[in-house]
Design an enzyme around this catalytic site. Structure first.
Site, PDB file in Angstrom:
ATOM      1  N   LYS A  47       0.815  -1.182   0.000  1.00  0.00           N
ATOM      2  CA  LYS A  47       0.000   0.000   0.000  1.00  0.00           C
ATOM      3  C   LYS A  47       0.865   1.255   0.000  1.00  0.00           C
ATOM      4  CE  LYS A  47      -3.535  -2.140   2.879  1.00  0.00           C
ATOM      5  NZ  LYS A  47      -4.179  -2.112   4.200  1.00  0.00           N
ATOM      6  N   GLU A 103       8.288   2.243  -5.676  1.00  0.00           N
ATOM      7  CA  GLU A 103       8.328   1.878  -4.261  1.00  0.00           C
ATOM      8  C   GLU A 103       8.347   3.122  -3.389  1.00  0.00           C
ATOM      9  OE1 GLU A 103       8.010  -0.398  -2.154  1.00  0.00           O
ATOM     10  OE2 GLU A 103       9.043  -2.245  -2.661  1.00  0.00           O
ATOM     11  N   ASP A 107      14.240  -0.780   2.413  1.00  0.00           N
ATOM     12  CA  ASP A 107      14.800  -0.960   3.745  1.00  0.00           C
ATOM     13  C   ASP A 107      15.881  -2.033   3.658  1.00  0.00           C
ATOM     14  OD1 ASP A 107      15.150  -1.323   6.542  1.00  0.00           O
ATOM     15  OD2 ASP A 107      13.070  -0.830   6.922  1.00  0.00           O
ATOM     16  N   LYS A 135      17.216   3.293   2.566  1.00  0.00           N
ATOM     17  CA  LYS A 135      18.034   3.257   3.787  1.00  0.00           C
ATOM     18  C   LYS A 135      19.281   2.424   3.505  1.00  0.00           C
ATOM     19  CE  LYS A 135      14.217   3.216   7.119  1.00  0.00           C
ATOM     20  NZ  LYS A 135      13.638   2.402   8.212  1.00  0.00           N
ATOM     21  N   ARG A 169      -0.182   7.080   6.957  1.00  0.00           N
ATOM     22  CA  ARG A 169       0.005   7.032   5.493  1.00  0.00           C
ATOM     23  C   ARG A 169      -0.353   8.371   4.839  1.00  0.00           C
ATOM     24  NH1 ARG A 169       1.153   1.925   3.669  1.00  0.00           N
ATOM     25  NH2 ARG A 169       0.165   0.207   4.770  1.00  0.00           N
TER      26      ARG A 169
END
Length: 183
Positions: A47, A103, A107, A135, A169
């Site tokens: 999501k 995206e 991570d 990241k 969000r």
């Protein structure tokens, strides 16, 4: 929701909505050059990528079809589990298509690495990635990302599609979530 609406839940603001929009526009200009004369398929990863996908697709000055895929490796925690599950698959046949995965964040890279392999096996002509955030310190696998908005520290961030237990969000920016919220 504005960043100022949840100041007590954040330790810092990383990017405002204006900074994010400027970066998305910059990436869109590069994609237009790289894909001139082609019709890429944007694959949004649900999501989290909803906000990025919406703004990125509207910023493009070229035709670009869209489809959505939902994969998960998080559950309700703050760290990637590394186990990927398909929650919603694509409706589009990828054979011969130029695909750009959109995206919200990279991570560990585990989910994205799996997704890249999965989409490549479907006969796509090319598969590239646009991630709003990455990241580098959290990477467990190396993933070649062609378009990166911002590199960020290894903190738990929310906003602009990124959530904690489905909250935040709709935050108009990206901030570091305070530990007292998720501890």
């Amino acid at each position: 929701m504005e960043l100022s609406d949840i100041e007590s839940d954040l330790t810092s603001v990383l990017y405002t909505e204006e900074q994010i929009h400027a970066k998305i526009a910059e990436v869109a200009r590069q994609v237009e050059v790289d894909y001139e004369g082609r019709d890429p398929l944007l694959v949004g990863v649900l999501k989290g990528a909803v906000m990025v996908m919406a703004d990125f697709s509207r910023e493009l000055k070229m035709s670009a079809a869209m489809d959505w895929m939902a994969v998960s490796s998080y559950g309700s925690g703050t760290k990637s589990s590394g186990v990927v599950r398909i929650l919603k698959d694509l409706d589009t046949d990828l054979h011969g298509r130029d695909v750009i995965i959109v995206e919200d964040i990279i991570d560990s890279g585990l989910t994205l690495s799996w997704l890249l392999d999965n989409l490549r096996t479907r006969g796509a002509a090319s598969v590239e990635i646009f991630a709003l955030l990455r990241k580098p310190e959290a990477a467990k696998v190396q993933v070649d990302v062609k378009y990166v908005g911002f590199e960020i520290p290894n903190d738990f961030v929310v906003g602009y599609g990124l959530d904690f237990d489905e909250r935040y969000r709709n935050l108009r920016g990206v901030g570091v979530l305070a530990p007292h919220v998720y501890s």
